[in-house]
Design a protein around this motif. Structure first.
Motif, mmCIF file in Angstrom:
data_model
loop_
_atom_site.group_PDB
_atom_site.id
_atom_site.type_symbol
_atom_site.label_atom_id
_atom_site.label_comp_id
_atom_site.label_asym_id
_atom_site.label_seq_id
_atom_site.Cartn_x
_atom_site.Cartn_y
_atom_site.Cartn_z
ATOM 1 N N ASN A 31 0.962 -1.192 -0.036
ATOM 2 C CA ASN A 31 -0.025 -0.180 0.055
ATOM 3 C C ASN A 31 0.864 1.351 0.037
ATOM 4 N N ASP A 74 -0.079 4.611 -0.165
ATOM 5 C CA ASP A 74 -0.808 5.731 0.411
ATOM 6 C C ASP A 74 0.093 6.863 0.967
ATOM 7 N N HIS A 75 1.052 6.242 2.025
ATOM 8 C CA HIS A 75 1.866 7.324 2.685
ATOM 9 C C HIS A 75 2.970 7.682 2.053
ATOM 10 N N HIS A 82 -5.280 3.479 -1.664
ATOM 11 C CA HIS A 82 -6.562 3.938 -1.106
ATOM 12 C C HIS A 82 -7.176 5.282 -1.463
ATOM 13 N N ARG A 86 -9.005 8.115 -0.819
ATOM 14 C CA ARG A 86 -10.033 8.360 0.227
ATOM 15 C C ARG A 86 -10.952 9.682 -0.399
ATOM 16 N N HIS A 128 -4.253 11.592 0.677
ATOM 17 C CA HIS A 128 -2.897 11.114 0.283
ATOM 18 C C HIS A 128 -2.823 10.710 -1.202
ATOM 19 N N GLU A 139 -8.555 0.623 -3.192
ATOM 20 C CA GLU A 139 -9.399 0.683 -1.970
ATOM 21 C C GLU A 139 -10.455 1.957 -2.024
ATOM 22 N N VAL A 145 -13.673 -0.436 1.628
ATOM 23 C CA VAL A 145 -13.451 -0.302 3.060
ATOM 24 C C VAL A 145 -14.268 0.750 3.590
ATOM 25 N N ARG A 186 -8.181 9.061 11.534
ATOM 26 C CA ARG A 186 -6.826 8.944 11.164
ATOM 27 C C ARG A 186 -6.410 7.916 10.160
ATOM 28 N N THR A 187 -6.927 6.672 10.427
ATOM 29 C CA THR A 187 -6.450 5.807 9.533
ATOM 30 C C THR A 187 -7.980 4.725 9.647
ATOM 31 N N THR A 188 -7.929 3.663 8.865
ATOM 32 C CA THR A 188 -9.222 2.757 8.913
ATOM 33 C C THR A 188 -9.366 2.301 10.378
ATOM 34 N N PHE A 225 -13.374 -5.353 2.832
ATOM 35 C CA PHE A 225 -12.496 -5.184 4.020
ATOM 36 C C PHE A 225 -13.223 -5.262 5.470
ATOM 37 N N HIS A 251 -3.654 -4.351 7.548
ATOM 38 C CA HIS A 251 -3.750 -3.099 8.606
ATOM 39 C C HIS A 251 -3.124 -3.397 9.846
HETATM 40 C C1 LIG Z 1 -8.133 -0.370 4.796
HETATM 41 C C2 LIG Z 1 -6.749 -0.428 5.394
HETATM 42 O O1 LIG Z 1 -6.489 -0.651 6.425
HETATM 43 C C3 LIG Z 1 -5.614 0.542 4.577
HETATM 44 O O2 LIG Z 1 -5.362 0.025 3.527
HETATM 45 C C4 LIG Z 1 -6.192 1.785 4.640
HETATM 46 O O3 LIG Z 1 -5.664 2.493 3.325
HETATM 47 C C5 LIG Z 1 -5.993 2.735 5.683
HETATM 48 O O4 LIG Z 1 -6.006 4.173 5.607
HETATM 49 P P1 LIG Z 1 -4.859 4.720 5.514
HETATM 50 O O5 LIG Z 1 -4.051 4.519 4.318
HETATM 51 O O6 LIG Z 1 -5.471 6.215 4.949
HETATM 52 O O7 LIG Z 1 -4.238 4.898 6.828
#
Ligand SMILES: CC(=O)[C@@H](O)[C@H](O)COP(=O)(O)O
Ligand SMILES: NCC(=O)COP(=O)(O)O
Length: 251
Positions: free
Chosen positions: A15, A17-18, A51, A53, A58, A78, A100, A107-109, A139, A202
């Motif tokens: 992943n 995202d960050h 993801h 969002r 991100h 996602e 998801v 802050r996160t999922t 998810f 996660h």
């Molecule tokens: C669904 C999950 O747990 C992650 O893949 C999701 O992307 C978490 O969100 P952030 O990446 O924004 O933290």
């Protein structure tokens, strides 16, 4: 899709995202999540998870096409269960879409999708994605109620939320760790028995990944935040290779 050199192994979806979180911190284009996707592809990652969002904190819309054009790795998008995200998924046609839960203020999922409680809302979205040829996953928490709803909806994949397990490991709460591992293991077996391919993700790290990777029915782990954190210190390729090695040793 298993990596050609590792048929039938546990796939690692990274992943990214960050990488985009750091990029967006300055409003520029560096570091580029596309470059991360290319490094993941070059060092044996099996897939890219991103993801998109609702708040675009991100990953951004324009990242999706660029990621798809930059590597042949399957993209696992996602997405929240909204008309906006459905339209984006149908437009970009990723290999997979994982629905998801999402709250702007989180802050996160924070947990799994309430597939059972949102069955009627989710079913048409699942059907549209499946009819388009996109591999749909949900998810969800590792529970029979959620898995049963996923089965009724006809999804081919579920991804079990490993957040509670990760929190228990971080707290060294061995009783809770054992309870979470049994729950995940039992539900992975039940999913596979019913023809659903189980994934997990996660909060997975070098320190907690192996008991999850050892669950034989799991076909894929999606790991992001921790790997990108490690990449800051050691580089993305070494981080991916180390996670890959830990997963392989657990099997
Ligand atoms: C669904 C999950 O747990 C992650 O893949 C999701 O992307 C978490 O969100 P952030 O990446 O924004 O933290
Ligand atoms: N679906 C889980 C995922 O893609 C990565 O989660 P995390 O490792 O960033 O917590």
């Amino acid at each position: 899709m298993a990596h050609p050199s590792r048929p039938n192994s546990l796939r690692l979806g990274v992943n990214i995202d960050h990488v985009a979180t750091i990029r967006n911190a300055r409003g520029g284009d560096h570091p580029d999540p596309v470059r991360a996707a290319q490094i993941v592809a070059a060092c044996g990652g099996d897939g890219i998870t991103a993801h998109l969002r609702e708040d675009r904190r991100h990953i951004r819309d324009e990242d999706l096409k660029r990621i798809q054009e930059a590597t042949d790795l399957p993209l696992n998008l996602e997405m929240a269960a909204t008309d906006e995200m459905l339209a984006i998924a149908l437009s970009h046609m990723p290999h997979a879409a994982c629905i998801v839960p999402e709250k702007r203020e989180e802050r996160t999922t924070e947990g799994g999708l309430d597939a059972a409680g949102q069955h009627n809302h989710l079913q048409p979205i699942v059907t549209r994605l499946k009819d388009a040829g996109i591999r749909v996953s949900l998810f969800i928490e590792a529970s029979e109620r959620q898995l049963d709803s996923a089965l009724q909806m006809g999804v081919p994949v579920v991804e079990f939320h490993t957040g509670e397990y990760a929190h228990a490991m971080a707290a060294s709460d061995q009783e809770r760790v054992a309870r979470e591992l049994k729950r995940l293991s039992d539900m992975a077996a039940l999913a596979a028995k019913n023809g659903i391919e189980p994934h997990a993700g996660h909060g997975l790290t070098y320190d907690n990944v192996q008991p999850i990777a050892a669950i034989p029915q799991l076909a894929e782990l999606n790991i992001g935040h921790y790997l990108i954190g490690e990449a800051i210190f050691d580089g993305l390729e070494p981080a991916v290779l180390k996670m890959r090695e830990l997963m392989d040793l657990a099997r």
